[in-house]
Write an enzyme that holds these catalytic residues in place. Structure first.
Site, PDB file in Angstrom:
ATOM      1  N   GLU A   6      24.964 -45.517   1.984  1.00 41.86           N
ATOM      2  CA  GLU A   6      24.904 -44.993   0.624  1.00 41.86           C
ATOM      3  C   GLU A   6      25.796 -45.803  -0.308  1.00 41.86           C
ATOM      4  O   GLU A   6      25.426 -46.087  -1.452  1.00 41.86           O
ATOM      5  CB  GLU A   6      25.323 -43.527   0.603  1.00 41.86           C
ATOM      6  CG  GLU A   6      25.100 -42.890  -0.750  1.00 41.86           C
ATOM      7  CD  GLU A   6      25.400 -41.412  -0.744  1.00 41.86           C
ATOM      8  OE1 GLU A   6      24.953 -40.718  -1.668  1.00 41.86           O
ATOM      9  OE2 GLU A   6      26.081 -40.960   0.188  1.00 41.86           O
ATOM     10  N   TYR A   8      38.270 -44.733   7.076  1.00 46.34           N
ATOM     11  CA  TYR A   8      37.048 -44.122   6.557  1.00 46.34           C
ATOM     12  C   TYR A   8      36.557 -43.043   7.511  1.00 46.34           C
ATOM     13  O   TYR A   8      36.479 -43.256   8.724  1.00 46.34           O
ATOM     14  CB  TYR A   8      35.976 -45.185   6.362  1.00 46.34           C
ATOM     15  CG  TYR A   8      34.801 -44.718   5.548  1.00 46.34           C
ATOM     16  CD1 TYR A   8      34.980 -44.204   4.274  1.00 46.34           C
ATOM     17  CD2 TYR A   8      33.512 -44.778   6.060  1.00 46.34           C
ATOM     18  CE1 TYR A   8      33.896 -43.759   3.520  1.00 46.34           C
ATOM     19  CE2 TYR A   8      32.418 -44.356   5.310  1.00 46.34           C
ATOM     20  CZ  TYR A   8      32.628 -43.841   4.043  1.00 46.34           C
ATOM     21  OH  TYR A   8      31.560 -43.404   3.302  1.00 46.34           O
ATOM     22  N   HIS A  52      32.211 -48.889  11.404  1.00 48.45           N
ATOM     23  CA  HIS A  52      33.619 -48.743  11.034  1.00 48.45           C
ATOM     24  C   HIS A  52      34.436 -48.362  12.259  1.00 48.45           C
ATOM     25  O   HIS A  52      33.896 -48.022  13.301  1.00 48.45           O
ATOM     26  CB  HIS A  52      33.790 -47.650   9.974  1.00 48.45           C
ATOM     27  CG  HIS A  52      32.710 -47.627   8.953  1.00 48.45           C
ATOM     28  ND1 HIS A  52      32.551 -48.615   8.025  1.00 48.45           N
ATOM     29  CD2 HIS A  52      31.700 -46.743   8.740  1.00 48.45           C
ATOM     30  CE1 HIS A  52      31.504 -48.339   7.271  1.00 48.45           C
ATOM     31  NE2 HIS A  52      30.955 -47.215   7.690  1.00 48.45           N
ATOM     32  N   GLU A  94      34.098 -45.829  -6.303  1.00 48.67           N
ATOM     33  CA  GLU A  94      33.340 -44.622  -6.633  1.00 48.67           C
ATOM     34  C   GLU A  94      34.172 -43.523  -7.272  1.00 48.67           C
ATOM     35  O   GLU A  94      33.680 -42.783  -8.111  1.00 48.67           O
ATOM     36  CB  GLU A  94      32.666 -44.068  -5.371  1.00 48.67           C
ATOM     37  CG  GLU A  94      31.534 -44.943  -4.870  1.00 48.67           C
ATOM     38  CD  GLU A  94      30.896 -44.380  -3.614  1.00 48.67           C
ATOM     39  OE1 GLU A  94      30.242 -43.344  -3.709  1.00 48.67           O
ATOM     40  OE2 GLU A  94      31.074 -44.974  -2.547  1.00 48.67           O
ATOM     41  N   ARG A 114      33.638 -41.318   7.726  1.00 49.06           N
ATOM     42  CA  ARG A 114      32.228 -41.184   8.122  1.00 49.06           C
ATOM     43  C   ARG A 114      31.897 -42.315   9.085  1.00 49.06           C
ATOM     44  O   ARG A 114      31.559 -43.417   8.678  1.00 49.06           O
ATOM     45  CB  ARG A 114      31.313 -41.224   6.896  1.00 49.06           C
ATOM     46  CG  ARG A 114      31.552 -40.055   5.951  1.00 49.06           C
ATOM     47  CD  ARG A 114      30.629 -40.087   4.752  1.00 49.06           C
ATOM     48  NE  ARG A 114      30.939 -39.006   3.826  1.00 49.06           N
ATOM     49  CZ  ARG A 114      31.785 -39.098   2.817  1.00 49.06           C
ATOM     50  NH1 ARG A 114      32.424 -40.228   2.583  1.00 49.06           N
ATOM     51  NH2 ARG A 114      32.013 -38.066   2.036  1.00 49.06           N
ATOM     52  N   ASP A 121      31.898 -47.192  -1.101  1.00 54.16           N
ATOM     53  CA  ASP A 121      32.189 -46.848   0.292  1.00 54.16           C
ATOM     54  C   ASP A 121      31.430 -47.724   1.279  1.00 54.16           C
ATOM     55  O   ASP A 121      30.292 -48.144   1.017  1.00 54.16           O
ATOM     56  CB  ASP A 121      31.850 -45.376   0.546  1.00 54.16           C
ATOM     57  CG  ASP A 121      32.912 -44.441  -0.016  1.00 54.16           C
ATOM     58  OD1 ASP A 121      33.982 -44.925  -0.412  1.00 54.16           O
ATOM     59  OD2 ASP A 121      32.667 -43.225  -0.065  1.00 54.16           O
ATOM     60  N   ASP A 161      29.318 -47.712   3.719  1.00 54.65           N
ATOM     61  CA  ASP A 161      28.228 -47.141   4.489  1.00 54.65           C
ATOM     62  C   ASP A 161      26.919 -47.409   3.757  1.00 54.65           C
ATOM     63  O   ASP A 161      26.904 -48.090   2.723  1.00 54.65           O
ATOM     64  CB  ASP A 161      28.445 -45.638   4.723  1.00 54.65           C
ATOM     65  CG  ASP A 161      28.621 -44.851   3.425  1.00 54.65           C
ATOM     66  OD1 ASP A 161      28.340 -45.405   2.340  1.00 54.65           O
ATOM     67  OD2 ASP A 161      29.038 -43.680   3.488  1.00 54.65           O
TER      68      ASP A 161
END
Length: 797
Positions: free
Chosen positions: A85, A297, A343, A8, A299, A81, A83
């Site tokens: 999204e 990570y 995670h 990203e 989040r 990433d 997750d």
């Protein structure tokens, strides 16, 4: 065989490219490349809520580059990433680039290290459509709420407002707390503290009661009765209780606890915390090592930690502190029941890399946040701290006074880290007591009776609000920071110091939502919707069924609200201040205008007095001795001037500080421009100057190419003067990344269409809201081309 790997952000691309070598081409998508349209809702409600995706404006060049790179590659890895999204972005990439299943796989990295990157590439998988559907469900749900509810608020309250599942629920939390504070009725109570002496050491004992039990002193009369009884009487130690108390370390960080602790200890906002954490995750140029991902990570809601990281932490603890600080076996912390557990916890990628050894390679914020994460994780694997606690009951004419104290018998994890608290402990509770035994008679020195009143609950801070959001299930780790930014940006909530206070606008909108849209603003409903999206992620529920059920009730509520409020408009109560109008004596109120907020007399049109809102800096004017106040110019920039302006002409763009001039003792002002970085004294005849300490700045090799930069530094902001404000403002406008703020808005669960007037379109561009737009002209196309897309990644939280 050529291989393409798409991430990203360019920073992550550089770090991963270093690990994979020449066989791989690593490119960045700069976040989302495809989304729901800006000019319309983009959801076919009658067609089973089918989304109508289209390429994001201004991303054509990136899309073409990725298409070309994919055509020239034999295999494509989608490494966005790890997750929901990120999974959705990978799916959009696969669809847009027309990548066949045979040459496309999804890879994820919990940390950007060579070992993790190589392991991820060696174990690719298919795109998880359950994750994609969970993200689509959230996106479509928030688009429907935003596009249908926000225009209703424009018509009934004020233009430019927005509403959404998460932001409306969070605003309600803050409004409810404020009303709880306003409704609070304080109760009187008294305390009596006596200062006693034993062995030449003073200590304090507080009134407890009698031998029968604890007594509450609720009035002065009751207090006077006790004071009369103990006046002149002797004190005797009746009971001494000693015990060992064990304190266990806090678990490693998850997203919410990281944001809370950074707020408490570093005074960082949640948004700033996540931006710096993103930099540490994607990779920083470390001297002697090159680009290195420093944390996992950020989040996450899981407390899980890999065995390798536990082993490395134990090696470090044993080597630095010794085996006494090392538990017999690694500590494992239990993740909450409703956590996604996708995670690991937030931890350093290499526990052996202590903060001091790499401090010279980090910016100030990077160092502080890395040290916080590293210390918390390392301490979580250390032994318990042991405390010696003492409680002493001291009798005096039938009444009991109690003194408590403690000493550290063995520091354990406290040798490295102690968790912050929202409420500060009393120093007296932690102070050690002198040696005391039953029968001892300490000498009396003084008695202090005090009247107290019970206090209302404290206003939310960012830290306590995030904790409440987590406890009540409002939002998810990725939405905490952007949601707070949204409610502040919409003027529903303001910050006073660290406290969050609702505005009259926030209260009015919340009341309207409670009355007409109970489900949307209901805390339990919002939390329940998050759980339903989790079920979609697990493959147990179809997101279309969730949308269908929600829309049936929502559309009915909207239709009824329109009928109930036909030809009606909600009036927002003006916020009254303590500033008295010098012309008529009324208390002035806060109004909003084209240049922001200002004070106005409520007696308009009889009294037309207005004045700017100022903030006392605590510094006196070097020319006349009056207060120096902070003001806002019409161009939106802050400056500092004498409160007696125009009688006194003192004015500066330099920020007053608490640092004193060594020559005259007056406060120094901080000048931070491109040309000068120093402290200056404005006392007439002094002229003292002192260079500011040099700060660590990002190295060139860890930044994106110049054409992709979107950062306006604090130095550039501080350099603004009235002469340069107009040019600098235009430059900032060209650099503002609408897609970044739109993505943050999306994560917060907000959507909002706008009227396509020149003013509203300009405002939408500045705020990142989804809104129908005018046709693109050459001028606007050039402006979009100048926008910097990697801000989308930086603001992802």
């Amino acid at each position: 065989m050529s291989k393409l790997l798409i991430v990203e952000s360019p920073a992550k691309a550089k770090t991963i490219g270093k690990y994979l070598g020449a066989d791989y081409v690593v490119k960045a998508s700069m976040g989302h490349l495809r989304d729901l349209p800006k000019k319309k809702m983009g959801v076919d409600i009658d067609g089973d809520f089918t989304p109508q995706y289209e390429p994001i404006e201004g991303k054509d060049k990136i899309i073409d580059e990725l298409k070309k790179a994919a055509e020239e590659s034999d295999f494509v890895y989608l490494a966005t990433d790890p997750d929901r999204e990120g999974e959705a972005i990978s799916w959009h990439l696969k669809e847009m680039l027309h990548l066949p299943d045979s040459k496309t796989k999804r890879v994820t990295f919990n940390e950007i290290t060579k070992k993790a990157v190589l392991a991820g590439v060696e174990h690719p998988r298919d795109i998880d459509m359950n994750l994609v559907d969970a993200q689509q469900g959230r996106r479509i749900l928030d688009r429907i709420v935003g596009y249908q509810l926000s225009p209703f608020l424009w018509r009934k309250v004020r233009a430019g407002l927005s509403a959404g599942r998460v932001q409306s629920a969070v605003t309600r939390l803050i409004v409810d707390r404020e009303r709880e504070i306003q409704a609070f009725v304080p109760k009187e109570y008294w305390s009596i503290d006596v200062t006693l002496t034993a062995g030449r050491k003073n200590f304090t004992a507080g009134f407890y009661g009698t031998a029968e039990g604890k007594m509450e002193l609720s009035s002065q009369e009751e207090t006077e009765k006790v004071l009369s009884a103990i006046d002149g009487a002797g004190y005797r130690v009746e009971k001494v209780k000693k015990a060992k108390k064990k304190r266990t370390p806090a678990p490693p960080f998850i997203t919410s606890t990281l944001q809370q602790e950074a707020s408490r200890k570093l005074s960082m906002t949640a948004k700033r915390t996540m931006m710096v954490a993103q930099e540490l995750y994607e990779g920083v140029s470390i001297e002697g090592q090159g680009l290195t991902g420093l944390i996992t990570y950020m989040r996450t809601d899981s407390l899980r930690v890999s065995d390798d990281a536990l082993a490395a932490a134990r090696d470090y603890i044993g080597g630095r502190f010794g085996n006494d600080y090392l538990p017999a076996k690694p500590r494992h912390y239990k993740t909450k029941k409703n956590a996604q557990d996708a995670h690991e916890a937030v931890r350093p990628t290499n526990p052996l890399l202590d903060p001091e050894s790499i401090r010279s390679s980090l910016s100030a914020d990077q160092y502080k946040l890395y040290k916080l994460i590293w210390s918390r994780f390392t301490a979580s694997q250390m032994t318990d701290a042991m405390m010696d606690t003492t409680s002493v009951d001291i009798g005096c004419n039938g009444y009991i006074f109690r003194a408590t104290g403690q000493t550290v018998a063995f520091p354990g994890f406290l040798a490295l880290y102690e968790e912050g608290l929202d409420e500060v402990r009393s120093d007296d509770e932690l102070a050690p007591l002198p040696p005391l035994s039953e029968g001892d008679e300490p000498k009396h020195k003084k008695t202090e009776p005090k009247q107290h009143f019970t206090q209302p609950p404290a206003r939310y801070t960012e830290a306590s609000l995030i904790r409440t959001m987590e406890e009540k299930g409002i939002g998810r780790p990725s939405t905490y920071a952007p949601t707070i930014s949204v409610v502040l940006g919409r003027d529903y909530v303001v910050k006073e110091g660290k406290s969050l206070r609702p505005t009259p606008l926030g209260e009015a909108v919340t009341d309207l939502m409670i009355d007409k849209f109970h489900d949307v603003i209901d805390i339990k409903f919002t939390a329940g919707m998050e759980r339903q999206l989790d079920e979609v992620e697990q493959g147990n529920t179809n997101y279309v069924d969730i949308l269908r059920k929600f829309y049936t009730g929502f559309s009915g509520e909207l239709e009824k609200a329109e009928k109930d409020l036909e030809k009606k408009r909600i009036k927002i109560k003006d916020e009254e201040t303590d500033v008295v109008c010098e012309l008529c004596g009324r208390k002035m109120v806060i109004k909003s205008g084209r240049f922001g907020k200002f004070l106005a007399c409520p007696g308009y049109p009889e009294c037309k007095n207005t004045k700017p809102i100022t903030e006392d800096t605590g510094v006196l004017c070097p020319l006349c001795g009056a207060k120096v106040v902070k003001k806002k110019s019409r161009s939106g920039y802050y400056y500092y001037g004498c409160e007696k302006n125009p009688t006194c002409t003192f004015m500066t763009w330099d920020k007053p500080t608490n640092k004193k001039c060594p020559n005259c003792g007056e406060p120094l002002y901080k000048r931070y421009t491109k040309a000068e970085k120093k402290y200056v004294c404005y006392k007439p005849g002094c002229g003292y100057e002192e260079d500011l300490p040099q700060r660590k700045s990002k190295k060139k090799d860890e930044e994106a190419p110049a054409a992709e930069q979107n950062v306006v530094t604090a130095a550039e902001n501080a350099a603004e003067t009235p002469e340069t404000a107009k040019a600098t403002k235009a430059k900032k406008a060209a650099k503002t990344t609408k897609t970044a703020k739109a993505k943050a808005q999306e994560e917060a669960g907000e959507e909002k269409p706008k009227k396509t007037t020149r003013k509203s379109t300009k405002k939408a561009a500045g705020e990142g809201e989804e809104t129908p737009k005018k046709k693109t002209t050459r001028k606007t196309a050039a402006k979009k081309a100048a926008e910097k897309p990697e801000a989308e990644e930086e603001n992802k939280e």
